[in-house]
Design a protein around this motif. Sequence first.
Motif, PDB file in Angstrom:
ATOM      1  N   LEU A 226      88.776  37.686 -17.553  1.00 41.46           N
ATOM      2  CA  LEU A 226      87.421  37.998 -18.007  1.00 41.46           C
ATOM      3  C   LEU A 226      86.714  36.832 -18.675  1.00 41.46           C
ATOM      4  O   LEU A 226      85.489  36.751 -18.656  1.00 41.46           O
ATOM      5  CB  LEU A 226      87.455  39.179 -18.983  1.00 41.46           C
ATOM      6  CG  LEU A 226      87.804  40.524 -18.372  1.00 41.46           C
ATOM      7  CD1 LEU A 226      87.956  41.560 -19.477  1.00 41.46           C
ATOM      8  CD2 LEU A 226      86.769  40.973 -17.368  1.00 41.46           C
ATOM      9  N   LEU A 227      87.483  35.961 -19.303  1.00 44.39           N
ATOM     10  CA  LEU A 227      86.880  34.887 -20.083  1.00 44.39           C
ATOM     11  C   LEU A 227      86.487  33.714 -19.187  1.00 44.39           C
ATOM     12  O   LEU A 227      87.338  33.003 -18.661  1.00 44.39           O
ATOM     13  CB  LEU A 227      87.843  34.400 -21.174  1.00 44.39           C
ATOM     14  CG  LEU A 227      88.156  35.409 -22.261  1.00 44.39           C
ATOM     15  CD1 LEU A 227      89.154  34.816 -23.238  1.00 44.39           C
ATOM     16  CD2 LEU A 227      86.907  35.849 -22.987  1.00 44.39           C
ATOM     17  N   ASP A 228      85.195  33.543 -19.034  1.00 43.13           N
ATOM     18  CA  ASP A 228      84.717  32.370 -18.314  1.00 43.13           C
ATOM     19  C   ASP A 228      84.335  31.308 -19.343  1.00 43.13           C
ATOM     20  O   ASP A 228      84.428  31.522 -20.551  1.00 43.13           O
ATOM     21  CB  ASP A 228      83.545  32.727 -17.407  1.00 43.13           C
ATOM     22  CG  ASP A 228      82.377  33.342 -18.156  1.00 43.13           C
ATOM     23  OD1 ASP A 228      82.521  33.607 -19.363  1.00 43.13           O
ATOM     24  OD2 ASP A 228      81.327  33.568 -17.534  1.00 43.13           O
ATOM     25  N   ALA A 229      83.902  30.164 -18.876  1.00 41.25           N
ATOM     26  CA  ALA A 229      83.602  29.040 -19.778  1.00 41.25           C
ATOM     27  C   ALA A 229      82.490  29.394 -20.760  1.00 41.25           C
ATOM     28  O   ALA A 229      82.560  29.034 -21.943  1.00 41.25           O
ATOM     29  CB  ALA A 229      83.221  27.816 -18.964  1.00 41.25           C
ATOM     30  N   ALA A 230      81.467  30.122 -20.307  1.00 40.90           N
ATOM     31  CA  ALA A 230      80.352  30.481 -21.191  1.00 40.90           C
ATOM     32  C   ALA A 230      80.812  31.415 -22.302  1.00 40.90           C
ATOM     33  O   ALA A 230      80.411  31.263 -23.463  1.00 40.90           O
ATOM     34  CB  ALA A 230      79.238  31.132 -20.383  1.00 40.90           C
TER      35      ALA A 230
ATOM     36  N   ALA B 129      83.664  30.385 -29.396  1.00 42.38           N
ATOM     37  CA  ALA B 129      83.912  29.204 -30.226  1.00 42.38           C
ATOM     38  C   ALA B 129      82.762  28.985 -31.203  1.00 42.38           C
ATOM     39  O   ALA B 129      82.989  28.650 -32.374  1.00 42.38           O
ATOM     40  CB  ALA B 129      84.105  27.973 -29.344  1.00 42.38           C
ATOM     41  N   ASN B 130      81.523  29.183 -30.749  1.00 40.85           N
ATOM     42  CA  ASN B 130      80.366  29.040 -31.636  1.00 40.85           C
ATOM     43  C   ASN B 130      80.376  30.086 -32.736  1.00 40.85           C
ATOM     44  O   ASN B 130      80.069  29.779 -33.893  1.00 40.85           O
ATOM     45  CB  ASN B 130      79.064  29.112 -30.834  1.00 40.85           C
ATOM     46  CG  ASN B 130      78.831  27.879 -30.001  1.00 40.85           C
ATOM     47  OD1 ASN B 130      79.375  26.817 -30.271  1.00 40.85           O
ATOM     48  ND2 ASN B 130      78.032  28.018 -28.951  1.00 40.85           N
TER      49      ASN B 130
END
Length: 118
Positions: free
Chosen positions: A45-49, A55-56
Motif C-alpha cells: 500500500l505504501l507508495d513513495a508519496a 515522514a513529513n
Amino acid sequence: MNMPEDVSATPGYSALMARLQPLIDGGRLDNIVDLLSLVSDLIDLLDAATVEKLANVFEEVTASGWAAANTLRMTRAEIMTQGKPPSLYALLKLLNEEDTRKGVAVVLKTLNVIGRQL
C-alpha cells in the motif's frame, strides 16, 4: 527449487519442526503469519508519496514536541530563578505583555477549533 522427495527425513526439517511445534500447539504461529501478512500488505500500500507524507508528519510532530519541551524548560528556568512564586499583580501585569497575549490567543483559538470539531 529442487527439493528431495522426503523432506521430512532431513535433519534440518526435523530441527525446524521441533522449534515450531510449541508455536503450532499454542496457536501462536497463526499470529506470526498474520503479522507477516499485515506487513506485506502495508508494503504493497505504501507508495513513495505516502511514505513522504508520513515522514513529513513525523518531522512536524517531532519538531512540535521539541519546541514544546524547550519552551517548558525555558519557562521553568525563568520561574526557578525568581525564587518565590509571582504575585497575583505580577501575573496580571504579565497579561499586558504582547507575547503573553499572543500565546493566550493561540491557546484559545486552538480550543475553539477543537470545540468546532466535536
